[in-house]
Design a protein around this motif. Structure first.
Motif, PDB file in Angstrom:
ATOM      1  N   CYS A   1      -6.321   4.939   0.550  1.00  8.86           N
ATOM      2  CA  CYS A   1      -7.286   4.342   0.282  1.00  8.86           C
ATOM      3  C   CYS A   1      -7.613   3.028   1.244  1.00  8.86           C
ATOM      4  CB  CYS A   1      -7.179   3.708  -1.179  1.00  8.86           C
ATOM      5  SG  CYS A   1      -6.891   5.050  -2.464  1.00  8.86           S
ATOM      6  N   GLY A   2      -8.867   2.896   1.076  1.00  8.62           N
ATOM      7  CA  GLY A   2      -9.237   1.457   1.869  1.00  8.62           C
ATOM      8  C   GLY A   2      -8.693   1.349   3.113  1.00  8.62           C
TER       9      GLY A   2
ATOM     10  N   SER B   1      -5.733   1.640   4.492  1.00  9.57           N
ATOM     11  CA  SER B   1      -4.833   2.320   4.677  1.00  9.57           C
ATOM     12  C   SER B   1      -5.165   3.756   4.990  1.00  9.57           C
ATOM     13  CB  SER B   1      -3.790   2.686   3.606  1.00  9.57           C
ATOM     14  OG  SER B   1      -3.027   1.521   3.280  1.00  9.57           O
TER      15      SER B   1
ATOM     16  N   ILE C   1      -0.433   7.097   2.957  1.00  9.04           N
ATOM     17  CA  ILE C   1      -0.206   5.930   3.861  1.00  9.04           C
ATOM     18  C   ILE C   1      -0.642   4.876   2.800  1.00  9.04           C
ATOM     19  CG2 ILE C   1      -0.884   4.489   5.693  1.00  9.04           C
ATOM     20  CD1 ILE C   1      -2.108   7.256   6.863  1.00  9.04           C
ATOM     21  N   SER C   2       0.489   3.745   2.585  1.00 11.76           N
ATOM     22  CA  SER C   2       0.182   2.529   1.386  1.00 11.76           C
ATOM     23  C   SER C   2       0.892   1.552   1.843  1.00 11.76           C
ATOM     24  CB  SER C   2       0.476   3.202   0.251  1.00 11.76           C
ATOM     25  OG  SER C   2       0.233   1.961  -0.800  1.00 11.76           O
ATOM     26  N   GLN C   3       0.147   0.530   2.009  1.00 14.70           N
ATOM     27  CA  GLN C   3       0.898  -0.873   2.032  1.00 14.70           C
ATOM     28  C   GLN C   3       1.999  -1.063   0.850  1.00 14.70           C
ATOM     29  OE1 GLN C   3       2.467  -4.650   1.512  1.00 14.70           O
ATOM     30  NE2 GLN C   3       0.737  -4.376   0.137  1.00 14.70           N
ATOM     31  N   SER C   4       1.141  -1.067  -0.568  1.00 13.70           N
ATOM     32  CA  SER C   4       2.002  -1.325  -1.644  1.00 13.70           C
ATOM     33  C   SER C   4       2.931  -0.065  -2.054  1.00 13.70           C
ATOM     34  CB  SER C   4       0.912  -1.685  -2.732  1.00 13.70           C
ATOM     35  OG  SER C   4       0.070  -0.521  -2.885  1.00 13.70           O
ATOM     36  N   GLY C   5       2.507   0.839  -1.932  1.00  8.94           N
ATOM     37  CA  GLY C   5       3.481   2.112  -2.302  1.00  8.94           C
ATOM     38  C   GLY C   5       3.010   2.303  -3.894  1.00  8.94           C
TER      39      GLY C   5
ATOM     40  N   THR D   1      -0.595   2.244  -5.276  1.00  9.43           N
ATOM     41  CA  THR D   1      -1.949   2.624  -5.537  1.00  9.43           C
ATOM     42  C   THR D   1      -2.054   3.699  -6.321  1.00  9.43           C
ATOM     43  OG1 THR D   1      -2.410   1.320  -3.414  1.00  9.43           O
ATOM     44  CG2 THR D   1      -4.029   3.061  -4.217  1.00  9.43           C
TER      45      THR D   1
ATOM     46  N   VAL E   1      -4.950 -10.522   0.114  1.00 11.26           N
ATOM     47  CA  VAL E   1      -5.637  -9.333  -0.416  1.00 11.26           C
ATOM     48  C   VAL E   1      -5.886  -8.594   0.830  1.00 11.26           C
ATOM     49  CG1 VAL E   1      -7.570  -8.276  -1.784  1.00 11.26           C
ATOM     50  CG2 VAL E   1      -6.010 -10.058  -2.854  1.00 11.26           C
ATOM     51  N   ALA E   2      -6.586  -9.006   1.587  1.00 10.94           N
ATOM     52  CA  ALA E   2      -7.122  -8.408   2.837  1.00 10.94           C
ATOM     53  C   ALA E   2      -6.013  -7.879   3.708  1.00 10.94           C
ATOM     54  CB  ALA E   2      -8.202  -8.993   3.612  1.00 10.94           C
TER      55      ALA E   2
ATOM     56  N   GLN F   1       1.085   0.165  10.213  1.00  9.39           N
ATOM     57  CA  GLN F   1       0.847   1.320   9.999  1.00  9.39           C
ATOM     58  C   GLN F   1       0.712   2.512  11.260  1.00  9.39           C
ATOM     59  OE1 GLN F   1      -2.139   0.823   6.943  1.00  9.39           O
ATOM     60  NE2 GLN F   1      -0.966   0.875   5.393  1.00  9.39           N
TER      61      GLN F   1
ATOM     62  N   LEU G   1     -15.242  -3.044   6.301  1.00 10.51           N
ATOM     63  CA  LEU G   1     -14.562  -3.498   5.138  1.00 10.51           C
ATOM     64  C   LEU G   1     -14.053  -4.723   5.262  1.00 10.51           C
ATOM     65  CD1 LEU G   1     -13.440  -2.416   2.215  1.00 10.51           C
ATOM     66  CD2 LEU G   1     -11.325  -1.747   3.694  1.00 10.51           C
ATOM     67  N   LYS G   2     -13.510  -5.366   6.126  1.00 15.27           N
ATOM     68  CA  LYS G   2     -13.042  -6.740   5.929  1.00 15.27           C
ATOM     69  C   LYS G   2     -14.113  -7.709   6.009  1.00 15.27           C
ATOM     70  CE  LYS G   2      -8.739  -6.386   6.568  1.00 15.27           C
ATOM     71  NZ  LYS G   2      -8.739  -4.943   5.821  1.00 15.27           N
TER      72      LYS G   2
ATOM     73  N   GLU H   1     -15.401  -7.462   2.149  1.00 18.69           N
ATOM     74  CA  GLU H   1     -14.218  -8.133   1.459  1.00 18.69           C
ATOM     75  C   GLU H   1     -14.170  -9.292   1.262  1.00 18.69           C
ATOM     76  OE1 GLU H   1     -10.266  -6.089   2.559  1.00 18.69           O
ATOM     77  OE2 GLU H   1      -9.663  -6.284   0.631  1.00 18.69           O
TER      78      GLU H   1
ATOM     79  N   VAL I   1      -4.012  -1.779  -6.225  1.00 17.84           N
ATOM     80  CA  VAL I   1      -4.824  -1.146  -7.350  1.00 17.84           C
ATOM     81  C   VAL I   1      -3.986  -0.149  -8.155  1.00 17.84           C
ATOM     82  CG1 VAL I   1      -7.062  -0.103  -7.599  1.00 17.84           C
ATOM     83  CG2 VAL I   1      -6.633  -1.469  -5.823  1.00 17.84           C
TER      84      VAL I   1
HETATM   85  O1  M6R Z   1      -1.618  -0.629  -0.880  1.00 19.75           O
HETATM   86  P1  M6R Z   1      -2.439   0.265  -0.528  1.00 19.75           P
HETATM   87  O2  M6R Z   1      -2.528   0.373   1.272  1.00 19.75           O
HETATM   88  O3  M6R Z   1      -2.378   1.512  -1.084  1.00 19.75           O
HETATM   89  O4  M6R Z   1      -3.915  -0.141  -0.581  1.00 19.75           O
HETATM   90  C1  M6R Z   1      -5.008   0.451  -0.192  1.00 19.75           C
HETATM   91  C2  M6R Z   1      -6.285  -0.383  -0.563  1.00 19.75           C
HETATM   92  O5  M6R Z   1      -6.491  -1.032  -1.760  1.00 19.75           O
HETATM   93  C3  M6R Z   1      -6.474  -1.706   0.442  1.00 19.75           C
HETATM   94  O6  M6R Z   1      -6.051  -1.269   1.818  1.00 19.75           O
HETATM   95  C4  M6R Z   1      -7.548  -2.479   0.275  1.00 19.75           C
HETATM   96  O7  M6R Z   1      -8.527  -1.452   1.225  1.00 19.75           O
HETATM   97  C5  M6R Z   1      -7.411  -3.708   1.048  1.00 19.75           C
HETATM   98  N1  M6R Z   1      -7.759  -4.750   0.101  1.00 19.75           N
HETATM   99  C6  M6R Z   1      -8.379  -3.930   2.335  1.00 19.75           C
HETATM  100  O8  M6R Z   1      -8.129  -4.967   3.077  1.00 19.75           O
END
Ligand code: M6R
Length: 364
Positions: free
Chosen positions: A55-56, A58, A101-105, A107, A153-154, A162, A239-240, A243, A361
């Protein structure tokens, strides 16, 4: 915690040379300039297709990776945002690698897509920044980014890390599939190793970008254009900006302009063109000229050569170091992030906590 920085986002943008180097270090063997992935109980040379879901931001990293997997490993790639992927009926055949692909793992949509793919017998690879996350635990092949905690958040540093992992994975799959010889693998590794220094050079342009932010801040709409592996950066730039500065922005593949969006062009819509020197430069510039011929106000992001070639008539140019096309999406992420950051600062928005958004999210 923010040190000398005004915002976490700014601090995280500036951490990129260090964290990308850190991440690359765990995927690259400097001694023989080869790529080395963590151990996995599965023969990746047997993979016949890759399905990428995220998502987003990622997801945009995944879009860049699609170009690399196709170009280097000659693997067919399907990619979708998780919220769509889950509710269509994707064809998942045996031998497929499903890559999340996910920052938080955490979503929710991405995690649900992962579980669906596991149930369908796919091998599960995960590029994730939080090593203790649900996705990390549920992976067959865990590919961590070493960006450190991302607070803003961004997403910024997670994105470039990644990309670093995904480039290494593409090279590794290419080697396993016999598409890259030792020498070509070493060449890719040499380019990747150059990324941190190039990111540093890109950050040198911070002040210049901050000085031009007032050109963008009053706009109601902004367009971003890019081509090939730099097209997803146009999406990411838009997006940036949306956002954190709340300015409406769209990213387009530059060749798509004449199929509709060019009708939007007037002198109130800044157009940010991402055009590093390389095989796609001329094409992107010709799309850019179509825009300026219609009164569009262009900001060109390119290297010295590209700017000398095509910078005339632009309202501003942002000069990047000259880089190999492979690492351009990593390096050009910086000006795109900085531009959004400085525009948001001019507008006085809450950069680290933009309205209506959560860092992670975890609801569908
Ligand atoms: O934790 P994730 O990488 O799964 O999150 C995915 C998106 O919610 C995230 O990249 C979102 O689009 C960011 N706020 C963008 O800056």
């Amino acid at each position: 915690e923010k040190g000398n920085y005004r915002h976490f986002m700014q601090k995280e943008i500036f951490e990129q040379p260090t964290v990308v180097a850190q991440t690359l270090n765990s995927y690259i063997r400097q001694v023989d300039q080869s790529v080395a992935l963590p151990q996995i109980d599965y023969d990746l040379s047997q993979i016949n297709r890759v399905t990428i879901v995220a998502c987003g931001t990622s997801y945009y990293a995944g879009l860049v990776a699609k170009y690399w997997f196709e170009q280097f490993a000659r693997l067919p790639v399907d990619i979708d945002v998780a919220s769509e992927f889950r509710y269509r009926d994707p064809v998942l055949e045996p031998g497929g690698l499903a890559l999340f692909i996910s920052q938080s793992g955490e979503t929710a949509d991405t995690l649900a897509a992962l579980r669906h793919c596991r149930a369908e017998g796919q091998t599960i690879a995960v590029v994730v920044n939080v090593p203790t996350s649900s996705m990390a635990r549920e992976a067959d092949l865990l590919l961590p980014t070493h960006a450190g905690p991302e607070i803003g958040v961004a997403s910024t540093k997670a994105f470039t890390c990644q990309l670093a992992v995904l480039a290494a994975l593409a090279a590794n799959l290419a080697v396993l599939r016999g598409r890259l010889g030792r020498e070509e693998e070493a060449e890719i590794v040499r380019h990747l190793i150059e990324a941190p220094a190039c990111l540093n050079a890109a950050l040198d342009y911070d002040e210049a970008i901050s000085e031009m932010a007032h050109l963008i801040a009053p706009a109601r709409d902004v367009l971003y254009l890019g081509r090939g592996p730099d097209y997803p950066l146009a999406l990411e730039g838009a997006l940036k900006l949306k956002e954190i500065s709340y300015i409406h922005a769209e990213g387009y593949a530059s060749g798509e302009m004449k199929h509709g969006p060019i009708a939007l062009i007037d002198d109130a819509v800044p157009v940010i063109v991402i055009a590093p020197s390389g095989p796609l430069f001329e094409k992107t510039v010709s799309n850019m000229q179509e825009v300026s011929a219609r009164g569009g106000k262009i900001v060109l992001i390119s290297d010295a050569e590209g700017i000398a070639d095509a910078g005339e008539g632009c309202i501003a140019t942002i000069e990047m170091p000259r880089v190999h096309p492979l690492i351009a999406p990593i390096v050009y992420a910086v000006p795109v992030q900085l531009l959004a950051y400085h525009v948001a600062c001019v507008k006085g928005t809450d950069v680290d906590q933009p309205r209506n958004l959560a860092k992670s999210v975890t609801v569908e």
